[in-house]
Design a protein around this motif. Sequence first.
Motif, PDB file in Angstrom:
ATOM      1  N   ASP A  14       9.891  -5.607   0.673  1.00 15.45           N
ATOM      2  CA  ASP A  14      10.281  -4.213   0.792  1.00 15.45           C
ATOM      3  C   ASP A  14      10.498  -3.559  -0.556  1.00 15.45           C
ATOM      4  O   ASP A  14      10.478  -4.212  -1.595  1.00 15.45           O
ATOM      5  CB  ASP A  14      11.531  -4.064   1.665  1.00 15.45           C
ATOM      6  CG  ASP A  14      12.675  -4.968   1.261  1.00 15.45           C
ATOM      7  OD1 ASP A  14      12.941  -5.100   0.059  1.00 15.45           O
ATOM      8  OD2 ASP A  14      13.307  -5.547   2.159  1.00 15.45           O
ATOM      9  N   PHE A  15      10.686  -2.267  -0.526  1.00 12.87           N
ATOM     10  CA  PHE A  15      11.041  -1.471  -1.703  1.00 12.87           C
ATOM     11  C   PHE A  15      11.909  -0.333  -1.215  1.00 12.87           C
ATOM     12  O   PHE A  15      11.982  -0.050  -0.011  1.00 12.87           O
ATOM     13  CB  PHE A  15       9.788  -0.949  -2.436  1.00 12.87           C
ATOM     14  CG  PHE A  15       8.993   0.052  -1.637  1.00 12.87           C
ATOM     15  CD1 PHE A  15       9.226   1.415  -1.768  1.00 12.87           C
ATOM     16  CD2 PHE A  15       8.019  -0.366  -0.747  1.00 12.87           C
ATOM     17  CE1 PHE A  15       8.494   2.336  -1.029  1.00 12.87           C
ATOM     18  CE2 PHE A  15       7.288   0.546  -0.001  1.00 12.87           C
ATOM     19  CZ  PHE A  15       7.522   1.908  -0.142  1.00 12.87           C
ATOM     20  N   ASP A  16      12.594   0.319  -2.142  1.00 13.43           N
ATOM     21  CA  ASP A  16      13.507   1.396  -1.794  1.00 13.43           C
ATOM     22  C   ASP A  16      13.110   2.699  -2.471  1.00 13.43           C
ATOM     23  O   ASP A  16      12.592   2.697  -3.592  1.00 13.43           O
ATOM     24  CB  ASP A  16      14.938   1.082  -2.255  1.00 13.43           C
ATOM     25  CG  ASP A  16      15.503  -0.184  -1.661  1.00 13.43           C
ATOM     26  OD1 ASP A  16      14.931  -0.706  -0.679  1.00 13.43           O
ATOM     27  OD2 ASP A  16      16.517  -0.657  -2.187  1.00 13.43           O
ATOM     28  N   VAL A  17      13.444   3.786  -1.791  1.00 13.97           N
ATOM     29  CA  VAL A  17      13.357   5.140  -2.323  1.00 13.97           C
ATOM     30  C   VAL A  17      14.749   5.728  -2.177  1.00 13.97           C
ATOM     31  O   VAL A  17      15.423   5.475  -1.167  1.00 13.97           O
ATOM     32  CB  VAL A  17      12.339   5.982  -1.511  1.00 13.97           C
ATOM     33  CG1 VAL A  17      12.381   7.442  -1.912  1.00 13.97           C
ATOM     34  CG2 VAL A  17      10.937   5.425  -1.660  1.00 13.97           C
ATOM     35  N   VAL A  69       0.841  -1.198   0.000  1.00 12.62           N
ATOM     36  CA  VAL A  69       0.000   0.000   0.000  1.00 12.62           C
ATOM     37  C   VAL A  69       0.879   1.253   0.000  1.00 12.62           C
ATOM     38  O   VAL A  69       0.614   2.210  -0.742  1.00 12.62           O
ATOM     39  CB  VAL A  69      -0.966   0.000   1.210  1.00 12.62           C
ATOM     40  CG1 VAL A  69      -1.612   1.360   1.406  1.00 12.62           C
ATOM     41  CG2 VAL A  69      -2.032  -1.073   1.030  1.00 12.62           C
ATOM     42  N   LEU A  70       1.938   1.260   0.802  1.00 15.30           N
ATOM     43  CA  LEU A  70       2.815   2.423   0.848  1.00 15.30           C
ATOM     44  C   LEU A  70       3.540   2.613  -0.484  1.00 15.30           C
ATOM     45  O   LEU A  70       3.678   3.730  -0.974  1.00 15.30           O
ATOM     46  CB  LEU A  70       3.824   2.299   1.984  1.00 15.30           C
ATOM     47  CG  LEU A  70       4.687   3.539   2.209  1.00 15.30           C
ATOM     48  CD1 LEU A  70       3.843   4.755   2.579  1.00 15.30           C
ATOM     49  CD2 LEU A  70       5.726   3.267   3.287  1.00 15.30           C
ATOM     50  N   PHE A  99      11.616   0.604   2.818  1.00 22.53           N
ATOM     51  CA  PHE A  99      10.359   0.484   3.556  1.00 22.53           C
ATOM     52  C   PHE A  99       9.967  -0.975   3.449  1.00 22.53           C
ATOM     53  O   PHE A  99       9.732  -1.478   2.344  1.00 22.53           O
ATOM     54  CB  PHE A  99       9.285   1.401   2.964  1.00 22.53           C
ATOM     55  CG  PHE A  99       9.599   2.860   3.116  1.00 22.53           C
ATOM     56  CD1 PHE A  99       9.144   3.568   4.216  1.00 22.53           C
ATOM     57  CD2 PHE A  99      10.378   3.519   2.176  1.00 22.53           C
ATOM     58  CE1 PHE A  99       9.448   4.920   4.365  1.00 22.53           C
ATOM     59  CE2 PHE A  99      10.688   4.861   2.314  1.00 22.53           C
ATOM     60  CZ  PHE A  99      10.221   5.564   3.413  1.00 22.53           C
ATOM     61  N   GLY A 100       9.938  -1.666   4.586  1.00 20.82           N
ATOM     62  CA  GLY A 100       9.704  -3.092   4.559  1.00 20.82           C
ATOM     63  C   GLY A 100       8.651  -3.555   5.540  1.00 20.82           C
ATOM     64  O   GLY A 100       8.389  -2.916   6.551  1.00 20.82           O
ATOM     65  N   GLN A 101       8.081  -4.697   5.222  1.00 18.96           N
ATOM     66  CA  GLN A 101       7.053  -5.322   6.043  1.00 18.96           C
ATOM     67  C   GLN A 101       7.523  -6.712   6.431  1.00 18.96           C
ATOM     68  O   GLN A 101       7.841  -7.530   5.566  1.00 18.96           O
ATOM     69  CB  GLN A 101       5.755  -5.400   5.240  1.00 18.96           C
ATOM     70  CG  GLN A 101       4.631  -6.122   5.931  1.00 18.96           C
ATOM     71  CD  GLN A 101       3.404  -6.223   5.039  1.00 18.96           C
ATOM     72  OE1 GLN A 101       3.276  -5.537   4.025  1.00 18.96           O
ATOM     73  NE2 GLN A 101       2.491  -7.098   5.413  1.00 18.96           N
ATOM     74  N   ALA A 102       7.572  -6.975   7.741  1.00 16.37           N
ATOM     75  CA  ALA A 102       7.951  -8.308   8.216  1.00 16.37           C
ATOM     76  C   ALA A 102       6.830  -9.283   7.872  1.00 16.37           C
ATOM     77  O   ALA A 102       5.662  -9.016   8.141  1.00 16.37           O
ATOM     78  CB  ALA A 102       8.200  -8.282   9.722  1.00 16.37           C
ATOM     79  N   LEU A 103       7.190 -10.403   7.275  1.00 13.52           N
ATOM     80  CA  LEU A 103       6.183 -11.390   6.888  1.00 13.52           C
ATOM     81  C   LEU A 103       5.692 -12.211   8.069  1.00 13.52           C
ATOM     82  O   LEU A 103       4.569 -12.714   8.057  1.00 13.52           O
ATOM     83  CB  LEU A 103       6.745 -12.312   5.804  1.00 13.52           C
ATOM     84  CG  LEU A 103       7.091 -11.599   4.493  1.00 13.52           C
ATOM     85  CD1 LEU A 103       7.740 -12.573   3.519  1.00 13.52           C
ATOM     86  CD2 LEU A 103       5.847 -10.968   3.884  1.00 13.52           C
ATOM     87  N   HIS A 104       6.520 -12.361   9.089  1.00 12.01           N
ATOM     88  CA  HIS A 104       6.151 -13.128  10.285  1.00 12.01           C
ATOM     89  C   HIS A 104       6.548 -12.310  11.513  1.00 12.01           C
ATOM     90  O   HIS A 104       7.480 -12.675  12.229  1.00 12.01           O
ATOM     91  CB  HIS A 104       6.867 -14.481  10.294  1.00 12.01           C
ATOM     92  CG  HIS A 104       6.679 -15.243   9.032  1.00 12.01           C
ATOM     93  ND1 HIS A 104       5.477 -15.823   8.695  1.00 12.01           N
ATOM     94  CD2 HIS A 104       7.514 -15.491   7.995  1.00 12.01           C
ATOM     95  CE1 HIS A 104       5.594 -16.402   7.506  1.00 12.01           C
ATOM     96  NE2 HIS A 104       6.823 -16.209   7.071  1.00 12.01           N
ATOM     97  N   PRO A 105       5.841 -11.213  11.755  1.00  7.65           N
ATOM     98  CA  PRO A 105       6.259 -10.330  12.844  1.00  7.65           C
ATOM     99  C   PRO A 105       6.028 -10.921  14.226  1.00  7.65           C
ATOM    100  O   PRO A 105       5.122 -11.719  14.437  1.00  7.65           O
ATOM    101  CB  PRO A 105       5.394  -9.091  12.643  1.00  7.65           C
ATOM    102  CG  PRO A 105       4.200  -9.574  11.885  1.00  7.65           C
ATOM    103  CD  PRO A 105       4.675 -10.737  11.051  1.00  7.65           C
ATOM    104  N   VAL A 106       6.888 -10.522  15.136  1.00 10.54           N
ATOM    105  CA  VAL A 106       6.728 -10.838  16.546  1.00 10.54           C
ATOM    106  C   VAL A 106       6.078  -9.609  17.161  1.00 10.54           C
ATOM    107  O   VAL A 106       6.596  -8.506  17.016  1.00 10.54           O
ATOM    108  CB  VAL A 106       8.092 -11.118  17.213  1.00 10.54           C
ATOM    109  CG1 VAL A 106       7.935 -11.303  18.703  1.00 10.54           C
ATOM    110  CG2 VAL A 106       8.734 -12.335  16.572  1.00 10.54           C
ATOM    111  N   PRO A 107       4.936  -9.736  17.830  1.00 12.31           N
ATOM    112  CA  PRO A 107       4.256  -8.567  18.383  1.00 12.31           C
ATOM    113  C   PRO A 107       5.205  -7.715  19.238  1.00 12.31           C
ATOM    114  O   PRO A 107       5.858  -8.206  20.143  1.00 12.31           O
ATOM    115  CB  PRO A 107       3.129  -9.159  19.233  1.00 12.31           C
ATOM    116  CG  PRO A 107       2.895 -10.510  18.623  1.00 12.31           C
ATOM    117  CD  PRO A 107       4.241 -10.971  18.133  1.00 12.31           C
ATOM    118  N   GLY A 108       5.285  -6.445  18.862  1.00 21.05           N
ATOM    119  CA  GLY A 108       6.077  -5.494  19.633  1.00 21.05           C
ATOM    120  C   GLY A 108       7.563  -5.526  19.376  1.00 21.05           C
ATOM    121  O   GLY A 108       8.281  -4.634  19.770  1.00 21.05           O
ATOM    122  N   ALA A 109       8.057  -6.536  18.692  1.00 18.73           N
ATOM    123  CA  ALA A 109       9.501  -6.637  18.520  1.00 18.73           C
ATOM    124  C   ALA A 109       9.986  -6.071  17.200  1.00 18.73           C
ATOM    125  O   ALA A 109      11.127  -5.650  17.101  1.00 18.73           O
ATOM    126  CB  ALA A 109       9.930  -8.096  18.631  1.00 18.73           C
TER     127      ALA A 109
END
Length: 135
Positions: A103-106, A77-78, A116-126
């Motif tokens: 992710d992608f770069d600017v 989306v970003l 700008f990246g998105q963790a595929l398996h995030p740990v809550p809060g980490a």
Amino acid sequence: MATLRSMPVLQVHDVPRSVAFYEKLGFAAHGSWGDPPLFAIIQRGDVTLALDKGRQDGPIPLNQWWAAYIYVDDAKVLRDEFAALDLPTLTEMHFPDDYGCIDFDVVDPDGHRIAFGQALHPVPGAGLSDDRGRG
């Protein structure tokens, strides 16, 4: 004692030009210092960056690759938001299989590559996945 946040400091040629570029990306200016400005702080959400005018002539020192990696909740989306801005350098989405993020770069006017990246398996809060940092 807890660490609270970080603020990468990017060396730039022209602070007002850099502030304008990052405002285009949705960052808000939180002040600048000097006349003309020598230093500024910008923020989007919980992410803060500082822009520091280079005090020496010559090229701005750049990182080997990324100057900053900013975690977001929806990288696609970003990236679509940024694609509408006609940025000079915006990479396609990258779907690596080795570090668990998409992710992608600017690239900013001084050549700093911001991911700008998105963790595929995030740990809550980490902000990182379970298996990072384990050898």
